[in-house]
Design a protein around this motif. Structure first.
Motif, PDB file in Angstrom:
ATOM      1  N   THR A 347      -6.425   2.477   8.472  1.00  0.00           N
ATOM      2  CA  THR A 347      -5.255   3.353   9.026  1.00  0.00           C
ATOM      3  C   THR A 347      -5.292   4.905   8.576  1.00  0.00           C
ATOM      4  OG1 THR A 347      -3.919   1.059   8.584  1.00  0.00           O
ATOM      5  CG2 THR A 347      -2.744   3.527   9.007  1.00  0.00           C
ATOM      6  N   PHE A 348      -5.711   5.095   7.404  1.00  0.00           N
ATOM      7  CA  PHE A 348      -5.722   6.472   7.050  1.00  0.00           C
ATOM      8  C   PHE A 348      -7.178   6.554   6.466  1.00  0.00           C
ATOM      9  CE2 PHE A 348      -1.323   5.349   5.921  1.00  0.00           C
ATOM     10  CZ  PHE A 348      -0.838   6.123   6.887  1.00  0.00           C
ATOM     11  N   PRO A 349      -8.323   6.897   7.589  1.00  0.00           N
ATOM     12  CA  PRO A 349      -9.567   7.050   7.134  1.00  0.00           C
ATOM     13  C   PRO A 349      -9.635   8.493   6.316  1.00  0.00           C
ATOM     14  CG  PRO A 349      -9.351   7.493   9.169  1.00  0.00           C
ATOM     15  CD  PRO A 349      -8.120   6.499   8.779  1.00  0.00           C
ATOM     16  N   GLN A 350      -8.917   9.202   6.603  1.00  0.00           N
ATOM     17  CA  GLN A 350      -8.945  10.812   5.985  1.00  0.00           C
ATOM     18  C   GLN A 350      -8.677  10.783   4.504  1.00  0.00           C
ATOM     19  OE1 GLN A 350      -6.467   9.629   7.991  1.00  0.00           O
ATOM     20  NE2 GLN A 350      -4.917  10.931   8.095  1.00  0.00           N
ATOM     21  N   LEU A 351      -8.113   9.391   3.949  1.00  0.00           N
ATOM     22  CA  LEU A 351      -7.830   9.412   2.659  1.00  0.00           C
ATOM     23  C   LEU A 351      -8.736   8.609   1.702  1.00  0.00           C
ATOM     24  CD1 LEU A 351      -3.989   8.542   2.852  1.00  0.00           C
ATOM     25  CD2 LEU A 351      -5.135  10.666   2.224  1.00  0.00           C
ATOM     26  N   GLU A 352     -10.123   8.506   2.370  1.00  0.00           N
ATOM     27  CA  GLU A 352     -11.316   7.820   1.661  1.00  0.00           C
ATOM     28  C   GLU A 352     -11.479   8.662   0.567  1.00  0.00           C
ATOM     29  OE1 GLU A 352     -15.918   6.900   2.278  1.00  0.00           O
ATOM     30  OE2 GLU A 352     -14.390   6.711   3.935  1.00  0.00           O
ATOM     31  N   GLY A 353     -11.652   7.949  -0.815  1.00  0.00           N
ATOM     32  CA  GLY A 353     -11.572   8.283  -2.058  1.00  0.00           C
ATOM     33  C   GLY A 353     -10.536   8.357  -2.850  1.00  0.00           C
ATOM     34  N   LEU A 354      -9.396   8.168  -2.112  1.00  0.00           N
ATOM     35  CA  LEU A 354      -8.038   8.016  -2.975  1.00  0.00           C
ATOM     36  C   LEU A 354      -7.972   6.591  -3.588  1.00  0.00           C
ATOM     37  CD1 LEU A 354      -5.157   9.132  -3.492  1.00  0.00           C
ATOM     38  CD2 LEU A 354      -4.556   7.792  -1.612  1.00  0.00           C
ATOM     39  N   GLY A 355      -7.779   6.476  -4.699  1.00  0.00           N
ATOM     40  CA  GLY A 355      -7.805   5.263  -5.363  1.00  0.00           C
ATOM     41  C   GLY A 355      -6.206   4.566  -5.542  1.00  0.00           C
ATOM     42  N   PHE A 356      -6.414   3.257  -5.669  1.00  0.00           N
ATOM     43  CA  PHE A 356      -5.067   2.495  -6.010  1.00  0.00           C
ATOM     44  C   PHE A 356      -4.808   2.318  -7.380  1.00  0.00           C
ATOM     45  CE2 PHE A 356      -6.756   1.074  -1.621  1.00  0.00           C
ATOM     46  CZ  PHE A 356      -5.648   1.434  -0.815  1.00  0.00           C
ATOM     47  N   SER A 357      -3.723   2.707  -7.797  1.00  0.00           N
ATOM     48  CA  SER A 357      -3.423   2.537  -9.537  1.00  0.00           C
ATOM     49  C   SER A 357      -3.174   1.337  -9.614  1.00  0.00           C
ATOM     50  CB  SER A 357      -2.395   3.865  -9.723  1.00  0.00           C
ATOM     51  OG  SER A 357      -1.135   3.657  -8.846  1.00  0.00           O
ATOM     52  N   HIS A 358      -2.187   0.533  -9.019  1.00  0.00           N
ATOM     53  CA  HIS A 358      -1.744  -0.736  -9.049  1.00  0.00           C
ATOM     54  C   HIS A 358      -1.898  -1.529  -7.949  1.00  0.00           C
ATOM     55  CE1 HIS A 358       0.588   2.360 -11.360  1.00  0.00           C
ATOM     56  NE2 HIS A 358       1.086   1.348 -12.095  1.00  0.00           N
ATOM     57  N   LYS A 359      -1.928  -3.028  -8.547  1.00  0.00           N
ATOM     58  CA  LYS A 359      -2.003  -4.047  -7.481  1.00  0.00           C
ATOM     59  C   LYS A 359      -0.883  -5.194  -8.133  1.00  0.00           C
ATOM     60  CE  LYS A 359      -6.005  -6.144  -9.348  1.00  0.00           C
ATOM     61  NZ  LYS A 359      -7.475  -6.546  -9.218  1.00  0.00           N
ATOM     62  N   TRP A 360      -0.077  -5.775  -7.255  1.00  0.00           N
ATOM     63  CA  TRP A 360       0.633  -6.841  -7.591  1.00  0.00           C
ATOM     64  C   TRP A 360       1.086  -7.688  -6.492  1.00  0.00           C
ATOM     65  CZ3 TRP A 360       2.642  -1.978  -7.144  1.00  0.00           C
ATOM     66  CH2 TRP A 360       3.882  -1.859  -6.200  1.00  0.00           C
ATOM     67  N   ALA A 361       1.783  -8.933  -6.950  1.00  0.00           N
ATOM     68  CA  ALA A 361       2.001  -9.864  -5.929  1.00  0.00           C
ATOM     69  C   ALA A 361       3.501 -10.293  -6.415  1.00  0.00           C
ATOM     70  CB  ALA A 361       1.238 -10.974  -5.682  1.00  0.00           C
ATOM     71  N   GLY A 362       4.122 -11.127  -5.460  1.00  0.00           N
ATOM     72  CA  GLY A 362       5.519 -11.523  -5.835  1.00  0.00           C
ATOM     73  C   GLY A 362       5.793 -12.714  -4.826  1.00  0.00           C
ATOM     74  N   ALA A 363       6.476 -13.594  -5.441  1.00  0.00           N
ATOM     75  CA  ALA A 363       7.028 -14.687  -4.419  1.00  0.00           C
ATOM     76  C   ALA A 363       8.264 -14.450  -3.502  1.00  0.00           C
ATOM     77  CB  ALA A 363       7.083 -16.188  -5.396  1.00  0.00           C
ATOM     78  N   ILE A 364       8.318 -14.799  -2.109  1.00  0.00           N
ATOM     79  CA  ILE A 364       9.490 -14.589  -1.466  1.00  0.00           C
ATOM     80  C   ILE A 364      10.119 -16.064  -1.416  1.00  0.00           C
ATOM     81  CG2 ILE A 364      10.229 -13.892   0.752  1.00  0.00           C
ATOM     82  CD1 ILE A 364       7.693 -11.914   0.927  1.00  0.00           C
ATOM     83  N   ASP A 365      11.393 -15.988  -1.453  1.00  0.00           N
ATOM     84  CA  ASP A 365      12.247 -17.286  -1.127  1.00  0.00           C
ATOM     85  C   ASP A 365      12.280 -17.451   0.286  1.00  0.00           C
ATOM     86  OD1 ASP A 365      13.889 -14.886  -1.348  1.00  0.00           O
ATOM     87  OD2 ASP A 365      15.559 -16.322  -1.535  1.00  0.00           O
ATOM     88  N   THR A 366      11.477 -18.217   0.977  1.00  0.00           N
ATOM     89  CA  THR A 366      11.677 -18.304   2.229  1.00  0.00           C
ATOM     90  C   THR A 366      12.351 -19.637   2.853  1.00  0.00           C
ATOM     91  OG1 THR A 366       9.327 -17.237   2.379  1.00  0.00           O
ATOM     92  CG2 THR A 366       9.990 -18.531   4.315  1.00  0.00           C
ATOM     93  N   SER A 367      13.160 -19.333   3.666  1.00  0.00           N
ATOM     94  CA  SER A 367      13.784 -20.262   4.351  1.00  0.00           C
ATOM     95  C   SER A 367      13.201 -20.597   5.929  1.00  0.00           C
ATOM     96  CB  SER A 367      15.374 -20.122   4.681  1.00  0.00           C
ATOM     97  OG  SER A 367      15.743 -19.235   5.425  1.00  0.00           O
ATOM     98  N   THR A 368      13.914 -21.786   6.497  1.00  0.00           N
ATOM     99  CA  THR A 368      13.467 -22.322   7.844  1.00  0.00           C
ATOM    100  C   THR A 368      14.096 -21.268   8.765  1.00  0.00           C
ATOM    101  OG1 THR A 368      14.932 -23.841   8.021  1.00  0.00           O
ATOM    102  CG2 THR A 368      12.618 -24.270   7.098  1.00  0.00           C
ATOM    103  N   GLN A 369      14.903 -20.636   8.559  1.00  0.00           N
ATOM    104  CA  GLN A 369      15.682 -19.842   9.614  1.00  0.00           C
ATOM    105  C   GLN A 369      15.418 -18.433   9.262  1.00  0.00           C
ATOM    106  OE1 GLN A 369      19.892 -20.729   8.895  1.00  0.00           O
ATOM    107  NE2 GLN A 369      20.274 -19.037   7.239  1.00  0.00           N
TER     108      GLN A 369
END
Length: 440
Positions: A347-369
């Motif tokens: 998406t942003f090839p011009q930002l090659e060399g920029l690092g990611f400082s944080h990674k995380w995940a979370g659980a989403i409460d998903t319903s059938t609607q």
């Protein structure tokens, strides 16, 4: 030539560029690191209340705050299993969407006759949040900048052309807004979404709740809820609250009411956060309007800028683990983080060399609607709301109003909505649940 159909397989960055972007990334939630936290005591012994709120995320916090604003004399106790805002409320993307139905199309399909009312109420709810930010002095980095949906592929361009919500942006116009070589068109809805700092919103709501007189207890997981006589008994490992009513905002975690046990499943979402961009890098990407960004794929991405000009980039993988379990080890999924890093650099090839400082995940409460459901139990003494399916930053305030209306026995336009009165279909037992969720 690649046989894959998406731009992310056609324009793949090098493995070395992906490796370099993740080299210094640590597993930690940026928002929670960047927000102040006030410790609250553990519940020990017995206490009484007019209202017991279970859950220290947005649903519970809004319920506590709005209850005290409705009736300052009401005694409100809030119980949180860990710390305020530590789960979904502190680790989401910070998109406060006006929609109560997870988008116009989902609302049109499920509740066509009241869609206009739902969309009006959704806008009123977001406007109310904006007023609350001002009136209560919530330091949540609130920005009413809207969101822009972008197309990568010709069929997505057609979808955006057929849509009439927001400002149409052709290829040149969308790239003038945000400089990405893969954007082919866009729709910018400027009023229907605000961006917030998720963890600061939670901590600020907790601050206001405390100032209004709410008693907040952390590390006080509710182990049992029962109704005796005219009251509600809420038990924790070291304490008990006796109250007239209770409001449940447990969302992705195991419901306290048996009737809700099959109504939600936890689906894991993954996120990366970059280091702050330099002035030169910001000039390279534009993004001067700071709007939220999402795309139209079924496995969609979302991204946004922070106050210090980092880019949050998340979505795509949505992972369900059989058995409806919520476990910390599910957050460690290197394949998902590498996929996100690769798609970011596409998406942003011009930002090659920029690092990611944080990674995380979370659980989403998903319903059938695919959006929240609401209920009342135990002869009108216990209200609940859950199933926000990743769109709860703003909708939780609406849910709090619904719960308080119902507990007060009030018939209001909110409580009479079919969307509020109807319950979603339950998820089937395993292995059918896993098969259906993965297919979706």
């Amino acid at each position: 030539m690649s046989t894959h159909s998406t731009v992310f397989e056609r324009n793949v960055p090098t493995a070395g560029a992906v490796d370099e972007s993740l080299r210094s990334t640590r597993a930690s939630v940026f928002w929670l690191e960047d927000a102040p936290h006030t410790d609250h005591p553990q519940l020990i012994g017995q206490t009484t209340a007019d209202l017991t709120v279970v859950g220290g995320g947005y649903t519970g916090l809004w319920t506590a705050v709005l209850a005290k604003r409705r009736d300052p004399a009401m005694r409100v106790v809030l119980l949180e299993a860990q710390t305020v805002g530590w789960a979904a409320s502190g680790r989401n993307g910070g998109f406060a969407e006006a929609s109560l139905t997870h988008g116009h199309e989902n609302g049109r399909t499920r509740w066509p006759e009241e869609l206009d009312t739902l969309e009006r109420m959704g806008m009123e709810n977001l406007d109310a949040i904006e007023r609350d930010v001002d009136d209560l002095g919530l330091d949540a980095q609130f920005e009413r900048v809207g969101t822009m949906a972008v197309a990568y592929e010709p069929h997505q361009v057609r979808w955006l052309e057929e849509d009439d919500h927001g400002e149409w942006l052709d290829r040149d116009a969308v790239r003038a807004q945000i400089h990405s070589p893969v954007f082919e068109a866009g729709r910018w809805n400027k009023e229907h979404c605000a961006l917030v700092h998720p963890a600061r919103l939670a901590s600020e709501l907790a601050r206001v709740a405390t100032e209004l007189g709410v008693e907040i207890f952390e590390h006080s997981a509710v182990t049992r809820l029962s109704t005796r006589g005219a009251g509600v008994l809420v038990e924790t490992p070291r304490g008990v609250v006796r109250s007239s009513t209770a409001a449940l905002g447990t969302n992705v975690f195991r419901p306290l009411l048996r009737r809700s046990r099959l109504s939600t499943v936890p689906v894991y979402d993954y996120v990366l956060m970059t280091e702050p961009l330099s002035d030169a890098q910001m000039a390279d990407i534009g993004w001067h309007a700071r709007q939220g960004l999402s795309d139209l794929a079924n496995q969609f991405h979302y991204s946004r800028l922070t106050a210090d000009n980092r880019i949050l980039y998340g979505g795509y993988d949505a992972v369900y683990h059989a058995g409806r379990r919520v476990r910390p080890e599910y957050e460690d999924r290197e394949a998902s983080y590498r996929t996100l890093a690769s798609h970011f650099l596409t998406t942003f090839p011009q930002l090659e060399g920029l690092g990611f400082s944080h990674k995380w995940a979370g659980a989403i409460d998903t319903s059938t609607q695919f959006c929240a459901f609401h209920g009342l139990a135990r002869r009108g003494r216990v209200a609940y709301a859950a199933g926000f399916t990743g769109l709860g930053v703003a909708a939780t305030r609406f849910a709090a109003e619904v719960m308080l209306d119902r507990l007060a026995g009030e018939r209001t336009p909110r409580t009479q909505l079919e969307m509020v009165r109807r319950k979603p279909l339950p998820f089937p037992p395993e292995p059918l649940a896993q098969i259906g969720i993965e297919a979706t």
